[in-house]
Design a protein around this motif. Sequence first.
Motif, PDB file in Angstrom:
ATOM      1  N   ARG A  14     -20.843 -11.801 -38.371  1.00 35.93           N
ATOM      2  CA  ARG A  14     -19.940 -11.926 -39.519  1.00 35.93           C
ATOM      3  C   ARG A  14     -20.037 -10.717 -40.446  1.00 35.93           C
ATOM      4  O   ARG A  14     -19.158 -10.477 -41.244  1.00 35.93           O
ATOM      5  N   ALA A  27     -14.481  -4.056 -35.265  1.00 34.89           N
ATOM      6  CA  ALA A  27     -14.097  -5.198 -36.096  1.00 34.89           C
ATOM      7  C   ALA A  27     -12.896  -5.910 -35.486  1.00 34.89           C
ATOM      8  O   ALA A  27     -12.079  -5.308 -34.783  1.00 34.89           O
ATOM      9  N   GLY A  28     -12.794  -7.201 -35.790  1.00 30.75           N
ATOM     10  CA  GLY A  28     -11.656  -7.993 -35.341  1.00 30.75           C
ATOM     11  C   GLY A  28     -11.555  -9.277 -36.133  1.00 30.75           C
ATOM     12  O   GLY A  28     -12.314  -9.501 -37.083  1.00 30.75           O
ATOM     13  N   ARG A  29     -10.622 -10.112 -35.733  1.00 29.41           N
ATOM     14  CA  ARG A  29     -10.433 -11.429 -36.356  1.00 29.41           C
ATOM     15  C   ARG A  29     -10.337 -12.483 -35.267  1.00 29.41           C
ATOM     16  O   ARG A  29      -9.766 -12.237 -34.210  1.00 29.41           O
ATOM     17  N   VAL A  30     -10.884 -13.658 -35.562  1.00 25.20           N
ATOM     18  CA  VAL A  30     -10.814 -14.766 -34.610  1.00 25.20           C
ATOM     19  C   VAL A  30      -9.354 -15.176 -34.460  1.00 25.20           C
ATOM     20  O   VAL A  30      -8.688 -15.507 -35.438  1.00 25.20           O
ATOM     21  N   ALA A  31      -8.860 -15.130 -33.223  1.00 28.42           N
ATOM     22  CA  ALA A  31      -7.484 -15.535 -32.939  1.00 28.42           C
ATOM     23  C   ALA A  31      -7.427 -16.963 -32.410  1.00 28.42           C
ATOM     24  O   ALA A  31      -6.393 -17.615 -32.499  1.00 28.42           O
ATOM     25  N   VAL A  44     -10.775 -12.867 -29.767  1.00 30.34           N
ATOM     26  CA  VAL A  44     -10.849 -11.973 -30.915  1.00 30.34           C
ATOM     27  C   VAL A  44      -9.695 -10.977 -30.850  1.00 30.34           C
ATOM     28  O   VAL A  44      -9.562 -10.233 -29.872  1.00 30.34           O
ATOM     29  N   ALA A  46      -8.413  -7.705 -31.794  1.00 30.63           N
ATOM     30  CA  ALA A  46      -9.048  -6.442 -32.187  1.00 30.63           C
ATOM     31  C   ALA A  46      -8.442  -5.341 -31.322  1.00 30.63           C
ATOM     32  O   ALA A  46      -7.578  -5.596 -30.490  1.00 30.63           O
ATOM     33  N   ALA A  67      -8.740 -16.678 -37.945  1.00 29.66           N
ATOM     34  CA  ALA A  67      -8.568 -15.593 -38.920  1.00 29.66           C
ATOM     35  C   ALA A  67      -9.872 -15.112 -39.548  1.00 29.66           C
ATOM     36  O   ALA A  67      -9.854 -14.211 -40.380  1.00 29.66           O
ATOM     37  N   ALA A  68     -11.016 -15.681 -39.157  1.00 31.04           N
ATOM     38  CA  ALA A  68     -12.294 -15.212 -39.692  1.00 31.04           C
ATOM     39  C   ALA A  68     -12.552 -13.788 -39.209  1.00 31.04           C
ATOM     40  O   ALA A  68     -12.357 -13.473 -38.040  1.00 31.04           O
ATOM     41  N   GLU A  69     -12.996 -12.920 -40.113  1.00 31.26           N
ATOM     42  CA  GLU A  69     -13.338 -11.554 -39.735  1.00 31.26           C
ATOM     43  C   GLU A  69     -14.676 -11.563 -39.016  1.00 31.26           C
ATOM     44  O   GLU A  69     -15.621 -12.223 -39.451  1.00 31.26           O
ATOM     45  N   TRP A  71     -17.425  -9.026 -36.338  1.00 33.96           N
ATOM     46  CA  TRP A  71     -17.784  -7.754 -35.723  1.00 33.96           C
ATOM     47  C   TRP A  71     -18.210  -8.057 -34.306  1.00 33.96           C
ATOM     48  O   TRP A  71     -18.968  -8.996 -34.058  1.00 33.96           O
TER      49      TRP A  71
END
Length: 85
Positions: A14, A27-31, A44, A46, A67-69, A71
């Motif tokens: 996180r 970095a990415g976001r949970v899809a 993810v 990214a 949508a959680a950011e 790594w």
Amino acid sequence: VHVALRPSAVALHRQPPTPGSPRNTWAGRVAGLESVGDRVRVSVAADPPVFADVTPAAAAELGLAAAAEVWVTVKAAELAVYPAG
């Protein structure tokens, strides 16, 4: 070239991870999240996009939700490289 990796080889964080063994970090976001057997498959969004398999306990501890950011880290030894074409 094309690069392939197993979802189980992907670690999620996180916060940006501290320098260390995994040199491949982005970095990415949970899809999305999906139960797959005894694991949770995390999609993810990214560049590049990736899937990660984590335990339900790890998903809860990380607070993974849409949508959680996050790594993403992968050790170089876990990458398989193939020629393009």
